[in-house]
Write a protein that holds these residues in place. Sequence first.
Motif, PDB file in Angstrom:
ATOM      1  N   GLY A   9       9.295  39.989 -14.167  1.00 62.58           N
ATOM      2  CA  GLY A   9       8.827  38.710 -13.882  1.00 62.58           C
ATOM      3  C   GLY A   9       8.058  38.087 -15.658  1.00 62.58           C
ATOM      4  O   GLY A   9       8.926  38.435 -16.652  1.00 62.58           O
ATOM      5  N   ASP A  10       6.899  37.635 -15.586  1.00 61.52           N
ATOM      6  CA  ASP A  10       6.287  37.290 -16.882  1.00 61.52           C
ATOM      7  C   ASP A  10       5.786  38.292 -17.796  1.00 61.52           C
ATOM      8  O   ASP A  10       4.618  38.032 -18.555  1.00 61.52           O
ATOM      9  N   VAL A  11       5.903  39.685 -17.350  1.00 60.45           N
ATOM     10  CA  VAL A  11       5.234  40.834 -17.833  1.00 60.45           C
ATOM     11  C   VAL A  11       5.499  40.535 -19.423  1.00 60.45           C
ATOM     12  O   VAL A  11       4.569  40.669 -20.532  1.00 60.45           O
ATOM     13  N   HIS A  12       6.520  40.089 -19.984  1.00 68.00           N
ATOM     14  CA  HIS A  12       6.994  40.006 -21.475  1.00 68.00           C
ATOM     15  C   HIS A  12       6.033  38.960 -22.133  1.00 68.00           C
ATOM     16  O   HIS A  12       6.009  39.116 -23.444  1.00 68.00           O
ATOM     17  N   ALA A  13       5.763  37.920 -21.471  1.00 68.57           N
ATOM     18  CA  ALA A  13       4.988  36.715 -22.281  1.00 68.57           C
ATOM     19  C   ALA A  13       3.556  37.398 -22.681  1.00 68.57           C
ATOM     20  O   ALA A  13       3.316  37.248 -24.005  1.00 68.57           O
ATOM     21  N   ALA A  14       2.976  37.899 -21.964  1.00 68.37           N
ATOM     22  CA  ALA A  14       1.502  38.490 -22.444  1.00 68.37           C
ATOM     23  C   ALA A  14       1.479  39.820 -22.641  1.00 68.37           C
ATOM     24  O   ALA A  14       0.603  40.610 -23.377  1.00 68.37           O
ATOM     25  N   LEU A  15       2.670  40.707 -22.301  1.00 70.40           N
ATOM     26  CA  LEU A  15       2.558  42.175 -22.200  1.00 70.40           C
ATOM     27  C   LEU A  15       1.253  42.699 -21.819  1.00 70.40           C
ATOM     28  O   LEU A  15       0.937  43.826 -22.389  1.00 70.40           O
ATOM     29  N   ASP A  16       0.755  42.178 -20.798  1.00 71.39           N
ATOM     30  CA  ASP A  16      -0.467  42.980 -20.191  1.00 71.39           C
ATOM     31  C   ASP A  16       0.007  44.122 -19.370  1.00 71.39           C
ATOM     32  O   ASP A  16      -1.049  44.895 -19.155  1.00 71.39           O
ATOM     33  N   LEU A  17       0.804  44.276 -19.133  1.00 69.61           N
ATOM     34  CA  LEU A  17       1.462  45.522 -18.400  1.00 69.61           C
ATOM     35  C   LEU A  17       2.479  46.264 -19.012  1.00 69.61           C
ATOM     36  O   LEU A  17       3.153  45.544 -20.228  1.00 69.61           O
ATOM     37  N   VAL A  18       2.932  47.407 -19.039  1.00 72.54           N
ATOM     38  CA  VAL A  18       3.527  48.138 -19.739  1.00 72.54           C
ATOM     39  C   VAL A  18       5.088  48.087 -19.417  1.00 72.54           C
ATOM     40  O   VAL A  18       5.584  48.478 -18.250  1.00 72.54           O
TER      41      VAL A  18
END
Length: 158
Positions: A9-18
């Motif tokens: 999903g959008d994990v890569h936008a904020a990089l809040d998850l690894v």
Amino acid sequence: MYRRFALEGDVHAALDLVPLAARRKLDLAGLKLSLAGWQALSRAERLALCHLPADTDEDVAVYAEVLRGFADRAGVALAPLAGAPARRDWAADAVGARLRDRLGPDGAPDDGALGRLTEEERYALFKLADPRRGPEKLRALLHELGLPRGAGGEAPAG
């Protein structure tokens, strides 16, 4: 450029998850970084950890050194990763065996298809085929990678 899996999903936008790509590099470096530790790093540092290469032993050593520097700056603890998987754990034959264990012989892609995947793609399959995980993300990844199932060559249901 690092591999961004659609299932993340959008994990890569904020990089809040690894992201899976960074998890592979952490595993190769044999270091554990908590989610809170990851989030304590600046976005630029998290992005660098996603993009830095980890293709050779020298790359992995540099990656670990950079990670330690970022962690020191942020006051984040790193720990050795007990039982860290090695590249051989997500080699095509090992991933094939793990998928057959998880999906049965008719549900797993053939070894030839797995052999054509990148290391990042095989790593993602290795992680998501863990029996402690639910099957949804594994199915999504099989579909995303367009992997046929077993001897029948059926496309994964998605």
